[in-house]
Enzyme design. Structure first.
Site: not given
Length: 159
Positions: A29-31
Site C-alpha cells: 500500500t501507499d501512505l
C-alpha cells in the site's frame, strides 16, 4: 462469532477459470492504505505464473534448455475500485486466445471470498509471446498450445 475466510490456497482451477488468492499487506500500500497501482500487475503476474505451473507448463525448464521465455507484449488494465490493507483478494484468470507463439489471458481482481459475492476492483487483458533467447517470437514448446486450449475449454486436469 467472526465469519472467517476460507484457508489460504495459492491457486486452483475451477472449470476454465484459474483462481488465485492474495492478501494485501502493508508493503503493498501507499501512505493512505490503498494498494499502489503497480501491485495489481504483480498480483496478476503471480496468478498467471501459478496457472502455468498448475497446467504443467514448466517455464523454468524452457529457459534453462535455451528454448526461450514469455514476455508481455500487450497489456490493458482498468482500475475500478481500490484494494486496501488486509483485503482478501481473488485473481481470476481465463485464457481467451491461443496462437502459435502467444496467448491472451483476461484477468480480474476481486475483493471477497468467491466470484458470486465479490466486488470487481481491477480488470486486465494480457498478451504474452514466447520469445527465443535472441528476443524474437517463436512457437511455444510442443504441447503448450494444447494445454492452453484445454484450459480455455475448461479441461483443467494437470496433464
Amino acid at each position: 462469532m467472526v465469519n472467517a475466510p476460507p484457508p489460504f490456497v495459492p491457486g486452483a482451477f475451477v472449470g476454465a477459470e484459474h483462481r488465485y488468492r492474495v492478501r494485501v499487506y502493508f508493503e503493498d500500500t501507499d501512505l493512505s492504505g490503498i494498494v499502489y497501482h503497480a501491485n495489481y500487475l504483480r498480483y496478476m503476474e503471480r496468478a498467471r505464473s501459478d496457472m502455468l505451473r498448475l497446467a504443467g507448463i514448466d517455464q523454468r525448464a524452457a529457459m534453462e534448455a535455451g528454448d526461450g521465455a514469455w514476455a508481455v507484449t500487450d497489456l490493458a488494465i482498468k482500475y475500478r475500485r481500490p484494494a486496501r490493507l488486509d483485503d482478501d483478494l481473488l485473481v481470476v484468470s481465463e485464457v481467451e486466445a491461443v496462437r502459435g507463439a502467444s496467448v491472451v489471458i483476461a484477468q480480474r481482481i476481486l475483493r471477497g471470498h468467491d466470484t458470486l459475492s465479490c466486488e470487481t476492483l481491477t480488470e486486465g487483458r494480457v498478451t504474452a509471446a514466447f520469445l527465443s533467447p535472441e528476443g524474437r517470437p517463436r512457437r511455444q514448446p510442443a504441447g503448450w498450445a494444447e494445454r492452453f486450449t484445454a484450459i480455455m475449454n475448461g479441461e483443467t486436469s494437470p496433464c
